[in-house]
Design a protein around this motif. Sequence first.
Motif, PDB file in Angstrom:
ATOM      1  N   MET C   1      27.476 105.280 -64.000  1.00  0.00           N
ATOM      2  CA  MET C   1      28.012 103.921 -64.145  1.00  0.00           C
ATOM      3  C   MET C   1      26.865 102.925 -64.356  1.00  0.00           C
ATOM      4  SD  MET C   1      31.371 103.602 -63.573  1.00  0.00           S
ATOM      5  CE  MET C   1      31.954 102.371 -62.397  1.00  0.00           C
ATOM      6  N   HIS C   2      27.058 102.087 -65.337  1.00  0.00           N
ATOM      7  CA  HIS C   2      26.005 101.112 -65.619  1.00  0.00           C
ATOM      8  C   HIS C   2      26.583  99.742 -65.366  1.00  0.00           C
ATOM      9  CE1 HIS C   2      23.690 104.202 -67.836  1.00  0.00           C
ATOM     10  NE2 HIS C   2      24.894 104.706 -67.917  1.00  0.00           N
ATOM     11  N   HIS C   3      26.069  99.079 -64.378  1.00  0.00           N
ATOM     12  CA  HIS C   3      26.650  97.785 -64.078  1.00  0.00           C
ATOM     13  C   HIS C   3      25.767  96.682 -64.568  1.00  0.00           C
ATOM     14  CE1 HIS C   3      30.246  98.803 -61.996  1.00  0.00           C
ATOM     15  NE2 HIS C   3      29.599  99.757 -61.357  1.00  0.00           N
ATOM     16  N   PHE C   4      26.399  95.615 -64.912  1.00  0.00           N
ATOM     17  CA  PHE C   4      25.680  94.457 -65.390  1.00  0.00           C
ATOM     18  C   PHE C   4      25.205  93.682 -64.167  1.00  0.00           C
ATOM     19  CE2 PHE C   4      26.025  90.079 -67.302  1.00  0.00           C
ATOM     20  CZ  PHE C   4      24.810  90.172 -67.928  1.00  0.00           C
ATOM     21  N   MET C   5      23.924  93.707 -63.953  1.00  0.00           N
ATOM     22  CA  MET C   5      23.389  93.104 -62.724  1.00  0.00           C
ATOM     23  C   MET C   5      23.192  91.601 -62.920  1.00  0.00           C
ATOM     24  SD  MET C   5      22.994  95.537 -60.575  1.00  0.00           S
ATOM     25  CE  MET C   5      22.678  97.271 -60.363  1.00  0.00           C
ATOM     26  N   LEU C   6      23.707  90.852 -62.001  1.00  0.00           N
ATOM     27  CA  LEU C   6      23.502  89.418 -62.080  1.00  0.00           C
ATOM     28  C   LEU C   6      22.058  89.049 -61.756  1.00  0.00           C
ATOM     29  CD1 LEU C   6      26.742  87.931 -60.562  1.00  0.00           C
ATOM     30  CD2 LEU C   6      25.866  87.678 -62.871  1.00  0.00           C
ATOM     31  N   ALA C   7      21.393  89.923 -60.955  1.00  0.00           N
ATOM     32  CA  ALA C   7      20.041  89.610 -60.497  1.00  0.00           C
ATOM     33  C   ALA C   7      19.083  89.474 -61.676  1.00  0.00           C
ATOM     34  CB  ALA C   7      19.553  90.688 -59.547  1.00  0.00           C
ATOM     35  N   ASN C   8      19.195  90.392 -62.647  1.00  0.00           N
ATOM     36  CA  ASN C   8      18.262  90.295 -63.766  1.00  0.00           C
ATOM     37  C   ASN C   8      18.921  89.680 -64.985  1.00  0.00           C
ATOM     38  OD1 ASN C   8      19.895  92.326 -64.640  1.00  0.00           O
ATOM     39  ND2 ASN C   8      18.439  93.951 -64.103  1.00  0.00           N
ATOM     40  N   LEU C   9      19.820  88.770 -64.713  1.00  0.00           N
ATOM     41  CA  LEU C   9      20.599  88.160 -65.786  1.00  0.00           C
ATOM     42  C   LEU C   9      19.694  87.508 -66.824  1.00  0.00           C
ATOM     43  CD1 LEU C   9      23.505  87.639 -66.529  1.00  0.00           C
ATOM     44  CD2 LEU C   9      23.316  85.430 -65.441  1.00  0.00           C
ATOM     45  N   LEU C  10      18.626  86.875 -66.370  1.00  0.00           N
ATOM     46  CA  LEU C  10      17.820  86.108 -67.307  1.00  0.00           C
ATOM     47  C   LEU C  10      16.507  86.769 -67.668  1.00  0.00           C
ATOM     48  CD1 LEU C  10      18.330  82.392 -66.314  1.00  0.00           C
ATOM     49  CD2 LEU C  10      18.843  83.492 -68.468  1.00  0.00           C
ATOM     50  N   THR C  11      16.141  87.813 -66.929  1.00  0.00           N
ATOM     51  CA  THR C  11      14.823  88.374 -67.198  1.00  0.00           C
ATOM     52  C   THR C  11      14.884  89.644 -68.022  1.00  0.00           C
ATOM     53  OG1 THR C  11      14.903  89.553 -65.117  1.00  0.00           O
ATOM     54  CG2 THR C  11      13.818  87.429 -65.111  1.00  0.00           C
ATOM     55  N   GLU C  12      16.052  90.208 -68.204  1.00  0.00           N
ATOM     56  CA  GLU C  12      16.158  91.450 -68.963  1.00  0.00           C
ATOM     57  C   GLU C  12      16.935  91.197 -70.248  1.00  0.00           C
ATOM     58  OE1 GLU C  12      15.061  94.700 -68.570  1.00  0.00           O
ATOM     59  OE2 GLU C  12      13.704  93.729 -67.165  1.00  0.00           O
ATOM     60  N   PRO C  13      16.669  91.993 -71.294  1.00  0.00           N
ATOM     61  CA  PRO C  13      17.449  91.830 -72.525  1.00  0.00           C
ATOM     62  C   PRO C  13      18.899  92.239 -72.339  1.00  0.00           C
ATOM     63  CG  PRO C  13      15.817  93.576 -72.765  1.00  0.00           C
ATOM     64  CD  PRO C  13      15.635  93.019 -71.415  1.00  0.00           C
ATOM     65  N   VAL C  14      19.750  91.705 -73.209  1.00  0.00           N
ATOM     66  CA  VAL C  14      21.146  92.132 -73.197  1.00  0.00           C
ATOM     67  C   VAL C  14      21.296  93.331 -74.125  1.00  0.00           C
ATOM     68  CG1 VAL C  14      22.138  89.909 -72.635  1.00  0.00           C
ATOM     69  CG2 VAL C  14      21.685  90.499 -75.003  1.00  0.00           C
ATOM     70  N   GLY C  15      22.431  94.015 -73.985  1.00  0.00           N
ATOM     71  CA  GLY C  15      22.657  95.198 -74.806  1.00  0.00           C
ATOM     72  C   GLY C  15      23.864  95.030 -75.695  1.00  0.00           C
ATOM     73  N   VAL C  16      24.201  96.122 -76.371  1.00  0.00           N
ATOM     74  CA  VAL C  16      25.379  96.131 -77.233  1.00  0.00           C
ATOM     75  C   VAL C  16      26.616  95.751 -76.435  1.00  0.00           C
ATOM     76  CG1 VAL C  16      26.818  97.586 -78.664  1.00  0.00           C
ATOM     77  CG2 VAL C  16      24.358  97.871 -78.717  1.00  0.00           C
ATOM     78  N   ALA C  17      26.667  96.244 -75.186  1.00  0.00           N
ATOM     79  CA  ALA C  17      27.861  96.020 -74.366  1.00  0.00           C
ATOM     80  C   ALA C  17      28.146  94.539 -74.194  1.00  0.00           C
ATOM     81  CB  ALA C  17      27.677  96.685 -73.010  1.00  0.00           C
ATOM     82  N   HIS C  18      27.093  93.753 -74.044  1.00  0.00           N
ATOM     83  CA  HIS C  18      27.314  92.318 -73.848  1.00  0.00           C
ATOM     84  C   HIS C  18      27.884  91.674 -75.096  1.00  0.00           C
ATOM     85  CE1 HIS C  18      24.296  93.598 -70.959  1.00  0.00           C
ATOM     86  NE2 HIS C  18      24.765  92.660 -70.165  1.00  0.00           N
ATOM     87  N   TYR C  19      27.336  92.090 -76.232  1.00  0.00           N
ATOM     88  CA  TYR C  19      27.897  91.577 -77.480  1.00  0.00           C
ATOM     89  C   TYR C  19      29.349  91.995 -77.624  1.00  0.00           C
ATOM     90  CZ  TYR C  19      23.919  89.434 -79.792  1.00  0.00           C
ATOM     91  OH  TYR C  19      22.931  88.574 -80.145  1.00  0.00           O
ATOM     92  N   MET C  20      29.617  93.254 -77.250  1.00  0.00           N
ATOM     93  CA  MET C  20      31.001  93.734 -77.367  1.00  0.00           C
ATOM     94  C   MET C  20      31.922  92.943 -76.463  1.00  0.00           C
ATOM     95  SD  MET C  20      30.995  97.771 -77.733  1.00  0.00           S
ATOM     96  CE  MET C  20      32.768  97.749 -77.819  1.00  0.00           C
ATOM     97  N   ALA C  21      31.387  92.551 -75.293  1.00  0.00           N
ATOM     98  CA  ALA C  21      32.223  91.777 -74.384  1.00  0.00           C
ATOM     99  C   ALA C  21      32.622  90.456 -75.033  1.00  0.00           C
ATOM    100  CB  ALA C  21      31.468  91.523 -73.085  1.00  0.00           C
ATOM    101  N   VAL C  22      31.668  89.817 -75.692  1.00  0.00           N
ATOM    102  CA  VAL C  22      31.993  88.565 -76.386  1.00  0.00           C
ATOM    103  C   VAL C  22      32.974  88.846 -77.524  1.00  0.00           C
ATOM    104  CG1 VAL C  22      31.049  86.608 -77.621  1.00  0.00           C
ATOM    105  CG2 VAL C  22      29.740  87.666 -75.815  1.00  0.00           C
ATOM    106  N   GLY C  23      32.685  89.934 -78.267  1.00  0.00           N
ATOM    107  CA  GLY C  23      33.578  90.303 -79.365  1.00  0.00           C
ATOM    108  C   GLY C  23      34.992  90.550 -78.873  1.00  0.00           C
ATOM    109  N   ALA C  24      35.103  91.187 -77.700  1.00  0.00           N
ATOM    110  CA  ALA C  24      36.431  91.473 -77.152  1.00  0.00           C
ATOM    111  C   ALA C  24      37.156  90.174 -76.834  1.00  0.00           C
ATOM    112  CB  ALA C  24      36.305  92.331 -75.898  1.00  0.00           C
ATOM    113  N   VAL C  25      36.429  89.193 -76.295  1.00  0.00           N
ATOM    114  CA  VAL C  25      37.083  87.914 -75.989  1.00  0.00           C
ATOM    115  C   VAL C  25      37.581  87.260 -77.275  1.00  0.00           C
ATOM    116  CG1 VAL C  25      36.731  85.608 -75.080  1.00  0.00           C
ATOM    117  CG2 VAL C  25      35.780  87.559 -73.880  1.00  0.00           C
ATOM    118  N   LEU C  26      36.728  87.256 -78.304  1.00  0.00           N
ATOM    119  CA  LEU C  26      37.159  86.655 -79.574  1.00  0.00           C
ATOM    120  C   LEU C  26      38.375  87.394 -80.127  1.00  0.00           C
ATOM    121  CD1 LEU C  26      33.924  85.838 -81.597  1.00  0.00           C
ATOM    122  CD2 LEU C  26      35.176  84.451 -79.998  1.00  0.00           C
TER     123      LEU C  26
END
Lengths: 581, 432, 119, 201
Positions: C1-26
């Motif tokens: 399981m890969h969880h999206f950590m809030l702790a490194n929200l700003l210091t780590e790059p985002v991945g495909v999953a994050h883009y997909m999450a936005v795409g899913a909302v749209l």
Amino acid sequence: MNLQTIVNSLISDTVTTSLPLFKPELVLCVTIVVLLVTRLFPGLNKIPPFAIALLGGIVALWASLPAGGIADWAKIERQELFTGMLTYDAVTAFIRVFLMAFAVLFIVLARLTGLADREDGQDFYCLAFGSIIGMCIMASANHLLTLFLGVEMASVPSYVLSGVVKGRRRSSEAALKYAVYGAGTAGVMLYGVSLLAGILGSAHLPTMAQQLVEFDIAGKLAEGDQYMQVLVLALGGLMLGVGLAFKLSAVPFHFWCPDVFEGASAEVDGFLSVASKAAALALLVRVGIGFGHVPGETPESVAAAARPTATVQLAAAAADVPPAVRLIADEAPVTDGDAETADAAADTGPLSPVRSFFVQVVGIVSVITCTFGNLAAYGQKNIKRMLAYSTIAHAGYMMMPVAAAVALVGRDQAAAGDAVSSMLLYAAFYLFMNLGAFAIIAFLRNSMQSEQIDDYAGLIGRSPLVALCLTGILVSLVGIPPMAGFIGKFRIFQSLVEAGGPLMMFMLVAAGLNTAISLVYYLRVCKTVCIDSPPDTSRPVALGFFASAYVLALSLPVLAFGILPNSIAQWAQAATAGLFG
Amino acid sequence: MAEFLANYLPAWLAYMVAGAIHVGLIINLVAVGALVFIWLERKISGRIQDRLGPTRVGGKFGWLQTLADGLKLLTKEDLVPGGADKMLFRIAPYVSFCASIAAFLAIPFAGGDYPFIVQHVNTGVFFVLAVLGLEVFGVILAGYASASKWSLFGAMREAAQVVSYEVPLGLCAVVPVMLAGSLDLVVIGDVQQGWFTNWLIFHDPATFLIFWVYFTCATASVNRAPFDLAEAESELVAGFHTEYSGLRWSFFFMAEYGSMFSVSLLASILFLGGWNGPLPITEWLGLTAANGDIAWYIGQVLGVINVIGKAVAGVCVMMWIRWTLPRLRIDQVMATCLKYCTPLAAAFFLGAVAWQWSLPGRTFFGLLESPAELQSVSEGWSDATAAATDEDEPEASEDQTVSSEPSRKVAAAKLTGAAALQIASTNLQGGK
Amino acid sequence: MHHFMLANLLTEPVGVAHYMAVGAVLFVCGVLCMALKRNALGVLMGIELVLNGANLNFIAFGSRFLRGEGQGLGLDGPLMALFVIVLAAAEAAVALAIVLNFYNNYDSVDIDRADQLQG
Amino acid sequence: MGDGIYWPTFFFLLFSALACGFALAVVFSRNVVRMAFYLVMSLASTAGLFFLAGEDFVGAMQLMIYVGGTLVLLIFGVMLTSQKQFVEMKTPAGQWIVGLVTGCALVALLWMAAFETPQWQPISRAEAEAVAVQPTATPIGVALTNGRVDQLDQPDETLRGGMSSYLLPFEIVSVHLLVVLIGAAYLARAKRRSPSAAAPG
């Protein structure tokens, strides 16, 4: 190997291989441009657009015939055109001949009924040709982009075609409904396409099939915590199915069909119900093969490779390492002796989960579509609306052999090819039956200004030729011998029996029951036409010479193919013989 | 700049400060530019009409007149019509202004290895054209939200006009892109180094002619006379900004002058040599990176002066046109675009291709040798066409093909929209 | 399981999953628009949102910054996105022409007014 | 650059919040003109996301064709039909509830699928910073004219075969645009003949 050589080889490949096999579409493109250019110049605009369109259509038809003549299907080998964008095989060629022949018949019909009038004729022919090019691309799609592009190219001009009579409210309503639902489902389909491309890392269908083998669905499902990836796959597949179902007018995406058919003019209905449907079925076959079959895979090789690869898969899945690339065909040399064991072993290939998913979805949807269409056709008063529901039902019939073919791929590829050939055969008959029916409706509309079934009462007295032709076509649509529809249905049932299994038997029973149900509403129209007495206000029905000839030309083959189906059935069979390889 | 600041500040602060400085400079440029241009416009119009123009405020030339006007506008009441959609009405000027400013993000003011540019975008030409096209939204929203028929008509005309004119504008911009082999404005500017004969406008007859098409389309796409149908004060009161007053109204004006400036800047970079003067003075004086940082910096500043000077000249020509030619009718505007500018642009594009094909490495003036940078491109060009299997130089031919192809499609896609719009607008004219 | 950590929200790059999450909302917003809006133009706007959700996916799958070099769809991603943009333009032009034609005949853009065809 | 804020992520969050926020606003707004405005903002923010993913060219195209062309067209349509009664149209509450519940479920499903698929998870910061910035228009242009620059650096040979050039779609799409243009023009222009003469069907 550097980039320059890659580019050069691709260019030479395009020019020497791909373009010659793309001739019919190119002819249509040129015709579109010529139609537009002649309108611009004062001298040239005297040339009737119909003549140009007819010439273009006939040349395209001629260009689409196989090189060695109409019977020479077996020699066509599967090839990828334009570096994998399209696939060219005998099925593509068959559907293309079908579509080009339809294009010629359609523009003649539009001219005879006056739908494509002189001023706007160019627009009408351009739209029809543009849509047909899209259908050709659908029928040969080998890449997710060409799949979507084909659907869009086929659909968008036909939205306009369905609203081609601009001033009529119903026509504009039909166009609006068609466009809104069509664009919406295309959007959903695109999202599904994006999911599939993303999870499989490619957009090229054969490569995707190979990736699917590596993907190892069974292993992922067994593993437990990786089911989400399989879910993405299934979700993508279902969303792709939404777009296909819309084009096929399959339940639950059929709701546009009756409204659009009633609102659009009868000629366009013929276009939507024959060409558009045939292209959608071809695309369904492409998708089914694309995801359910790796080129070079045979049941024998799978059976031989089954045991070692299964263990490899399990081990690999356990170690959470993607399994190494396996080209199954290379691993196991094909031997004829294994055929029987492969048959007995049923479908064990690595893609069998995909195939069973496809078969179940398509099978169940086809049964529901068929039943719904036939039940809803009852009680329709408008002939176009009734035929719309009949179209839905027939889409169901024609989806069945596709399901059977995919079910058979893992066991007996020759039988699978036969199943597809039964679909092609039915589609070919369907061209004559439905285009004939809609042509008659269009001619009758022109002379009696009505499309209500009741107004057809006693037609036999007013125009025996038309009445007889209509009756023959309707009987053929039911599937009663000696009409062509019977042969088509018989072959479909045969392929279902061949595929076997509970689902196929269920589909067979449903199809049989549906034929019985449909008997009632088709024959009710026949009774109205032939037996009922004409209303007092009836006017004489006068069809011109060309119109009568046209109706005859479409109706006679329905009878002729019913009695002598051999040549066309052999063509269809030859066209599908090399489909899986 | 951020890297430089990072020596003295924490990294995140350095980025923010650098960003703030860039944005500040750009807003300054647009605002001061507008200030100057409005004054200039009054002076020019005055002279053309045989008047003096403003003379009182700020000495003999009245150069503080705009500032006085600006102060007056600031004190005016900010009116919102009763029937207006208040939110959209308030937002619209800012949308226009932001789009106008955003175009400057990717416009270089001096080239070389360390160009003076806010954000080096490697598809700069398209970015600038794309962002300029967004300005129309402010106008449309203003027109709708004002709840006034004059405003609405002005907005509809603007929508039809701007979308249509982007087609020929894009086609014209493609020619320098093709000749330079890059979509990067810095590269396009840099290939024109040396004498003015190296400027792309003088590359061949087709580019010379297409420059004028570009300039016409640019004038139309920023909505200036004789194409200022959106405000057409003789028929639509003041068009889309009829209902605006005070500061919001001045934002529209800053946006308009900002766009004029940016299309002129684009013209000077694409066709007129950009930061390279007519004579290679910086080279003669040794103001290059080879002679140390200070010399380089002076050279760059000269480049900035050069490019801004050319852009201001362009703006002045637009003003000259405004006070010389009468306004066209909307159907004439659309016909100019679809019947004349688009085919002409396409024909000249083909002309430039033909020149490059038949006379690679030659420019217009006495068939001089073209500069070394351009030559490499044209060699690549002939490579690609001859389909030679030369192992050494795949790069150039790639670039070559890049430039023309995607933009052709853009043009086609835009044309679709534009024609539909035009038809719709003619329908509207008939219906009203 | 890969969880999206809030702790490194700003210091780590985002991945495909994050883009997909936005795409899913749209995508879902678009589908809701298509289903819920009665104005035909509102429905068209929903379609644009759906297409953009898909485009965001394509871009994410193709991006080297999100999945590393040589992974994912590669160039296919942006190319398909490009074609989708062009096809969407074509579709919108036709759909708009059809809506205007409907409006001319019915004096309405209410999808629910399109009820002459029933049976 | 150290461990500080990773700016692309910051801008991703900014743009994605804008894109999602305005997309929701499109759904919940009842005024069709405002919907159009929100849609513009949402799609422009999407273009920002494209830029962040390193696809400058597609981002610029999105701004140019989509936002600058398609949406202007849509807004134009809105204005042509903006009579009072159509600007605000209500949808029954029942439909809202059903729609929202289904929508939320679908979003939840897609999010779960996205965040639980291993190959879609972020790469580490060091890897991301090591990715070289390349021109974006060149590979796209070459692919449209029949070649794939990325074919050479694809490590997986099975995927290499599936890298098609996009020459055919690129050329055929121009035919499509032409046909569509004819269709749109046909529908939008006034009738050429008197209505009584035509109207079959």
